[in-house]
Enzyme design. Structure first.
Site, mmCIF file in Angstrom:
data_model
loop_
_atom_site.group_PDB
_atom_site.id
_atom_site.type_symbol
_atom_site.label_atom_id
_atom_site.label_comp_id
_atom_site.label_asym_id
_atom_site.label_seq_id
_atom_site.Cartn_x
_atom_site.Cartn_y
_atom_site.Cartn_z
ATOM 1 C CG HIS A 53 -1.997 -0.983 1.193
ATOM 2 N ND1 HIS A 53 -3.086 -0.917 2.035
ATOM 3 C CD2 HIS A 53 -2.190 -2.082 0.426
ATOM 4 C CE1 HIS A 53 -3.907 -1.926 1.776
ATOM 5 N NE2 HIS A 53 -3.375 -2.653 0.811
ATOM 6 C CD GLU A 55 -1.886 4.201 3.344
ATOM 7 O OE1 GLU A 55 -3.051 4.450 3.702
ATOM 8 O OE2 GLU A 55 -1.604 3.384 2.445
ATOM 9 C CB CYS A 83 -6.683 -0.231 5.198
ATOM 10 S SG CYS A 83 -5.000 -0.898 5.083
ATOM 11 C CB CYS A 86 -2.044 1.581 6.277
ATOM 12 S SG CYS A 86 -1.642 0.824 4.679
#
Length: 151
Positions: A53, A55, A83, A86
């Site tokens: 992801h 992040e 999410c 993360c």
């Protein structure tokens, strides 16, 4: 420099994901001197890595640069609400502040589904700022999924 400046850098990262047909999410990490020390975009499908992801990719870069898994006194700018995966990494890294563009009603772990930053059972509570460049970030995600459904 201000929040909109850094969010626009995150939006540029999100567009890199869009170019490779990944969900357009981008992130940048800024240190206490306002220097960008990490950046990333979503690419879990093309990298065959469910943790890839925006992040996480930005945190990996910043951690390597600092030679430390703790990202104390940093701010994370991300185009969409993080999410749970993360947010877990953000809390472990001790990121001081999370600034995001738009909420994520299906996966959001700051205010939409969960409120991990406010969970008193956890040992770190990043400051949260939301709604920076909200219309731009919301439109980027919305357009992506409208286009996906039309194909």
């Amino acid at each position: 420099m201000d929040d909109e400046y850094y969010m626009n850098l995150a939006i540029k990262e999100a567009k890199k994901a869009l170019e490779i047909d990944e969900v357009p999410v981008g992130a940048v990490i800024v240190d206490k001197y306002k220097k960008v020390i990490g950046y990333g975009y979503n690419h879990p499908i093309s990298s065959n890595d469910p943790t890839s992801h925006a992040e996480i990719n930005a945190m990996r870069m910043a951690s390597k640069l600092l030679k430390n898994y703790r990202l104390i006194d940093t701010a994370l700018y991300v185009t969409i609400e993080p999410c749970i995966m993360c947010m877990g990494a953000i809390i472990h890294a001790r990121i001081k502040q999370v600034i995001f563009g738009t909420t994520d009603p299906k996966w959001g772990a700051i205010s939409s589904l969960y409120a991990m930053a406010d969970d008193k059972r956890l040992n770190h509570h990043p400051e949260i700022v939301s709604g920076i460049c909200e219309q731009k970030t919301k439109q980027l995600i919305k357009s992506f999924f409208i286009d996906k459904r039309s194909k």
